[in-house]
Design a protein around this motif. Structure first.
Motif, mmCIF file in Angstrom:
data_model
loop_
_atom_site.group_PDB
_atom_site.id
_atom_site.type_symbol
_atom_site.label_atom_id
_atom_site.label_comp_id
_atom_site.label_asym_id
_atom_site.label_seq_id
_atom_site.Cartn_x
_atom_site.Cartn_y
_atom_site.Cartn_z
ATOM 1 N N ALA A 18 0.965 -1.361 0.170
ATOM 2 C CA ALA A 18 0.111 -0.051 0.010
ATOM 3 C C ALA A 18 0.897 1.189 -0.279
ATOM 4 C CB ALA A 18 -0.908 0.000 1.030
ATOM 5 N N ARG A 19 2.034 1.364 0.775
ATOM 6 C CA ARG A 19 2.740 2.218 0.843
ATOM 7 C C ARG A 19 3.431 2.537 -0.450
ATOM 8 N NH1 ARG A 19 2.299 5.730 3.146
ATOM 9 N NH2 ARG A 19 4.134 6.413 4.389
ATOM 10 N N ALA A 20 3.854 1.393 -0.989
ATOM 11 C CA ALA A 20 4.688 1.514 -2.414
ATOM 12 C C ALA A 20 3.871 2.041 -3.427
ATOM 13 C CB ALA A 20 5.390 0.318 -2.765
ATOM 14 N N LEU A 21 2.410 2.165 -3.198
ATOM 15 C CA LEU A 21 1.486 2.398 -4.402
ATOM 16 C C LEU A 21 1.429 3.819 -4.088
ATOM 17 C CD1 LEU A 21 -1.083 -0.549 -4.602
ATOM 18 C CD2 LEU A 21 0.325 0.685 -6.601
ATOM 19 N N GLY A 22 1.729 4.488 -2.993
ATOM 20 C CA GLY A 22 1.670 5.832 -2.655
ATOM 21 C C GLY A 22 0.521 6.190 -1.694
ATOM 22 N N LEU A 23 -0.241 5.135 -1.052
ATOM 23 C CA LEU A 23 -1.467 5.404 -0.363
ATOM 24 C C LEU A 23 -0.646 6.073 1.058
ATOM 25 C CD1 LEU A 23 -2.843 3.361 -2.022
ATOM 26 C CD2 LEU A 23 -3.882 2.626 0.057
ATOM 27 N N THR A 24 -1.289 7.171 1.615
ATOM 28 C CA THR A 24 -0.862 7.709 2.818
ATOM 29 C C THR A 24 -0.979 6.671 4.077
ATOM 30 O OG1 THR A 24 -3.093 8.664 3.678
ATOM 31 C CG2 THR A 24 -1.828 9.756 2.021
#
Ligand SMILES: Nc1ncnc2c1ncn2[C@@H]1O[C@H](COP(=O)(O)OP(=O)(O)O)[C@@H](O)[C@H]1O
Ligand SMILES: [Mg+2]
Lengths: 241, 252
Positions: A143-149
């Motif tokens: 999720a973080r790698a996809l740019g989600l906060t």
């Protein structure tokens, strides 16, 4: 799920009708039974919802890297789980008016709801914490790698996945809450058990009165269990079997 | 890679260092990656390949040195981090698909949340990408219902949904059964020819040799060789690289 919910509501509002056909001492007191059941369900629903919110917040707090927050949440759970619920209800009822600012008055019902929320919240905290710990770290990294906060990661990934793990235990706590709400009688909230106590005191017939009360509790706990089981089934998608 | 074109740097790593406690995982690693280039990162296990890749989108923080992605410096500034993560996609060894979401929602989630696309637009885009990786018919399923190879192709589609400028792959076929490796490599090959910048940590030497423009050989936290596939496979300069190559060739 919705069927169970609608069934519960119909039962509550319609309960007085069939009950009034019953012989004394039940029939004449049908409205009181129905009122008592509505109070019990009200307490359960309010404390149940607030308890989940508290459980999620405190469960997160227990996993925080900020130690004062962790300490606060640990102490809260330790305090609530280590003291009797009756004491907590009495404490809120007697102590809150002293510490509340002038002009704010809490009803007996509100005091009971607050105490029950804090109580079930502490038990939920442990379940939520275990649920969050069960989410594989790779899910968060993706999720973080996809740019989600961090907040989006929590709401979209961690929370739904941890609920899948925590829900059976949360449902258990909710079923206990239906019954634990009876302790509100101690601060003169006229919930189901209190109704039963009063009616048997007037009629001197404890056996039929308490059998009726027990039957109503059983219907309520069954309805709540059905509700949470349906919710579990909905969240149980995409699981390994 | 077209060597006549003017090369534009997209990722610059300058003297990047990283320690895990007393262990020195990356020692002053420097490398510049250019737009459109496909780089294969190879080396023995534990040499720091994953750590290096993961510092590039800050799944791992570096202790020293600088990393610049498309002109943005990677540091504690959250805004920079958001900008970079939007431009750098990642594919993991263990896929890491969101297990509670359907395949379609897995691919559509980030465009909806990060790019603020409407659900309809994000799902239409997700469908196109699933078609590209040959999995349109699986859109309504959940990750556990798919094979490893299919899951990894979904993971690639999910990364592509953010229109990244760079794609990082960390051993994308290492967790797969042998018969599924090729379907994933085929998708990656197609991507490589589409011109996207790729950094691929891999043990698939055949793929590296055929598809990569450049080979980086890691050993004990340093880049020991940084060269073309032709020269790396024909005559590696270092003994460690020779030993590594003879070892992986035994597997062929
Ligand atoms: N989170 C971590 N904590 C401690 N040591 C780590 C961590 N991640 C990696 N390492 C160590 O750093 C070294 C390099 O790891 P890694 O980059 O994963 O190697 P590779 O991908 O080349 O196999 C290994 O020795 C590994 O044990
Ligand atoms: Mg690795």
């Amino acid at each position: 799920m919705f069927a169970a919910m609608i069934g519960l509501l119909l039962f509550l509002w319609g309960m007085a009708v069939p009950l009034s056909a019953a012989p004394a001492p039940i029939g004449p007191a049908a409205e009181q039974f129905a009122d008592g059941a509505r109070i019990t369900v009200g307490l359960t629903l309010i404390a149940g919802v607030a308890g989940v919110l508290i459980g999620v917040l405190a469960g997160l707090g227990k996993l925080s890297s900020f130690w004062p927050l962790r300490w606060l949440c640990d102490s809260y759970v330790w305090l609530i789980r280590g003291t009797p619920l009756l004491l907590q209800i009495l404490f809120v009822w007697l102590a809150f008016p002293e510490i509340m600012p002038e002009g704010i008055e809490l009803s007996d019902f509100a005091c009971a709801a607050i105490a029950l929320s804090l109580n079930i919240g502490a038990y939920n905290t442990e379940c939520v914490r275990a649920g969050i710990l069960a989410v594989p770290h790779g899910q968060v990294e993706a999720a973080r790698a996809l740019g989600l906060t961090p907040f989006q990661t929590f709401m979209d990934v961690i929370l739904p996945q941890s609920m899948r793990v925590a829900l059976p235990a949360l449902a258990n706590n909710l079923a206990s809450l239906v019954k634990d709400s009876s302790l509100a009688y101690a601060i003169s909230v006229v919930e189901l058990t209190m109704v039963g106590y009063r009616i048997q005191a007037e009629s001197y017939q404890p056996i039929p009165v308490f059998i009726t009360i027990a039957a109503i509790y059983l219907i309520l706990t069954t309805a709540f269990t059905t509700l949470t089981a349906a919710l579990e089934a909905r969240l149980d998608v995409g699981q390994k079997r | 890679m077209n060597s006549d074109a003017v090369l534009r740097p997209i990722i610059e790593a300058r003297k990047v260092g990283k320690r895990f406690g007393a262990f020195h995982a990356l020692k002053d690693v420097s490398a510049t990656f250019y737009e459109g280039q496909v780089t294969a990162i190879v080396g023995p296990s534990g040499s720091g390949k994953s750590t290096f890749l993961r510092t590039l989108n800050r799944l791992e923080t570096h202790d020293s040195g600088d990393i610049v992605v498309d002109g943005t410096v990677l540091n504690d500034n959250l805004k920079n981090l958001d900008t970079i993560r939007r431009e750098v996609g990642m594919v993991f060894q263990s896929f890491n698909l969101f297990s509670h979401l359907t395949i379609l929602r897995n691919v559509a989630l980030a465009p909806m949340r990060v790019r603020k696309m409407t659900r309809a637009a994000a799902e239409a885009k997700a469908m196109n990408l699933l078609e590209r990786v040959g999995l349109k018919s699986q859109a309504a399923k959940y990750p556990v219902q798919l094979s490893g190879g299919q899951q990894q192709r979904v993971a690639i589609a999910r990364a592509l949904a953010m229109d990244p400028k760079v794609l990082l792959f960390d051993e994308p076929t290492s967790a797969l059964d042998p018969e599924m490796v090729n379907e994933v490599l085929a998708v990656m090959r197609e991507l490589a020819y589409s011109g996207i910048t790729m950094l691929v940590v891999t043990h698939e030497m055949g793929f590296a040799r055929e598809v990569a423009d450049r080979i980086i050989f890691f050993d004990e936290g340093v880049i020991l060789e940084d060269t073309t596939p032709e020269s790396f496979f024909a005559h590696p300069d270092h003994e460690r690289a020779k030993a590594f190559l003879s070892q992986v060739r035994h597997g062929f």
